[in-house]
Design an enzyme around this catalytic site. Structure first.
Site, short mmCIF file in Angstrom:
data_model
loop_
_atom_site.label_atom_id
_atom_site.label_comp_id
_atom_site.label_asym_id
_atom_site.label_seq_id
_atom_site.Cartn_x
_atom_site.Cartn_y
_atom_site.Cartn_z
N LEU A 125 -4.44 52.43 -36.67
CA LEU A 125 -3.69 53.00 -37.79
C LEU A 125 -2.31 53.41 -37.30
CD1 LEU A 125 -5.00 55.45 -40.50
CD2 LEU A 125 -2.66 55.56 -39.66
N HIS A 229 -2.41 64.06 -29.87
CA HIS A 229 -0.96 63.89 -29.89
C HIS A 229 -0.42 64.49 -31.20
CE1 HIS A 229 2.92 61.77 -30.14
NE2 HIS A 229 2.79 61.57 -28.83
#
Length: 385
Positions: A125, A229
């Site tokens: 994604l 992240h």
């Protein structure tokens, strides 16, 4: 915005996305041969007749229908770890106890494992920064669940997602930097490139085979275990709303968390609906008895094809629940390769919130008993996650 299967003419744009996504995004790497093979494997997977999940790989692209540019990618691996091992670290604790000395010590450890072999993985994604707009991320994430709902035989009972771990703007991972010093003298970009290309032999040959005691790691390495992240936090939040949970399995290189859910309990799968299509144009005799639901509200709509799969988000549909009929304009039907009387699948965008009202709003007001059962099932479903 239209979701469709990747095609060979997407190669240049796909390579650019591989560059933009940077190190750590191991499912797309900047290698034209690798990407060309990945496209072909996806084309073959969509075209294959499947009765149980195997080594199929489904790569979708999000296309701007006005410009034809690729806005992003999203994908599904039907059954991971079959041809190439899928390694993780599992975080747990060991206890050292001496009754004679009256000493007790509990220590966190990381053990390498292949726990998720055979599971389905949602992956790849990526939404390009200049195309970030309302609902684009939702479409990329949740379209995979509509495809799974329509073709359950193609996927495993357990679905996982490996979330990108902490790395800086230069692609440096604090967790890998510690491993590099002590075990594998390769930089983070190199190991992620090797792993993404399927070259994982170095893991078996060079990575530590015994438990890693996390108290021996550097502070910077230990602090990022199980952390995502910053750019991945919205994707993780979206998956958590779908029912995905982290069960202490982390990535081998950046220690990012892997989350999992039972396919049947993923909210977008459980709350999606199959319907017939009525295409509305100037000559259409409109069937409109009974209540109408959701007119003017956004929903994710997909056809039920495989290699001809198309999906989008629209606010131009209205649902007649008593007839299980979705009315859409002719231009939208053409974009999705839908004809009058065709079967489609849709999902109201607010349905993954888990609120009863989202489900009831798209149900027939006259079906009181059905709505009551829906409330009971939704409550049970909510607490089962």
């Amino acid at each position: 915005m239209i979701i469709r299967p990747v095609a060979h003419h997407d190669l240049d744009a796909l390579q650019q996305i591989a560059v933009e996504s940077g190190p750590g995004f191991t499912s797309l790497i900047d290698d034209r041969t690798f990407l060309r093979d990945k496209i072909q494997h996806s084309i073959d997977s969509f075209a294959r007749r499947v009765y149980e999940p195997g080594q199929e790989s489904y790569l979708f692209v999000l296309e701007d229908e006005d410009s034809g540019e690729l806005m992003g990618t999203t994908g599904i691996e039907a059954s991971v770890g079959l041809s190439s091992p899928l390694y993780h670290y599992h975080k747990s604790r060991v206890v050292h106890h001496s009754s004679e000395l009256d000493l007790f010590n509990s220590v966190e450890v990381l053990n390498m494992c292949n726990h998720y072999t055979g599971c389905t993985e949602i992956c790849t994604l990526y939404l390009r920064p200049r195309f970030r707009r309302a609902n684009a991320g939702k479409l990329l994430s949740r379209v995979r669940f509509l495809f799974m709902a329509q073709h359950p035989q193609r996927f495993a009972d357990t679905v996982i997602a490996e979330m990108r771990g902490i790395s800086d703007d230069n692609g440096e991972s604090p967790f890998w930097n510690w491993l590099r010093v002590h075990f594998v003298n390769l930089d983070f970009a190199t190991v992620t490139h090797l792993s993404g290309a399927g070259n994982k032999r170095f893991i078996a040959e060079l990575m530590p085979k015994y438990p890693l005691y996390t108290n021996l790691l550097s502070d910077s390495a230990r602090d990022v275990i199980g952390q995502v992240h910053p750019g991945t936090r919205p994707a993780l939040a979206m998956l958590e709303r779908e029912g995905f949970r982290h069960k202490d399995y982390v990535d081998l290189f950046d220690a990012g968390p892997t989350v999992e859910a039972e396919r049947s309990q993923i909210r977008s799968i459980a709350q999606s609906r199959q319907c017939r299509i009525q295409v509305l144009d100037a000559d259409t005799a409109v069937l409109d008895p009974g209540p109408v639901c959701g007119e003017g509200e956004p929903l994710l709509l997909a056809n039920t094809a495989t290699d001809g799969f198309r999906a989008t988000i629209t606010d131009q549909a209205r649902y007649l629940p008593e007839h299980q009929l979705l009315q859409i304009p002719a231009d939208l039907a053409a974009q999705l390769n839908l004809e009058g009387g065709a079967i489609a699948r849709f999902l109201p965008l607010n349905a993954s919130s888990g609120e009863h009202q989202a489900t009831e709003h798209w149900s027939s007001p006259s079906a009181t008993r059905f709505s009551s059962l829906n409330r009971s099932n939704t409550e049970e479903f909510r607490h089962a996650l």
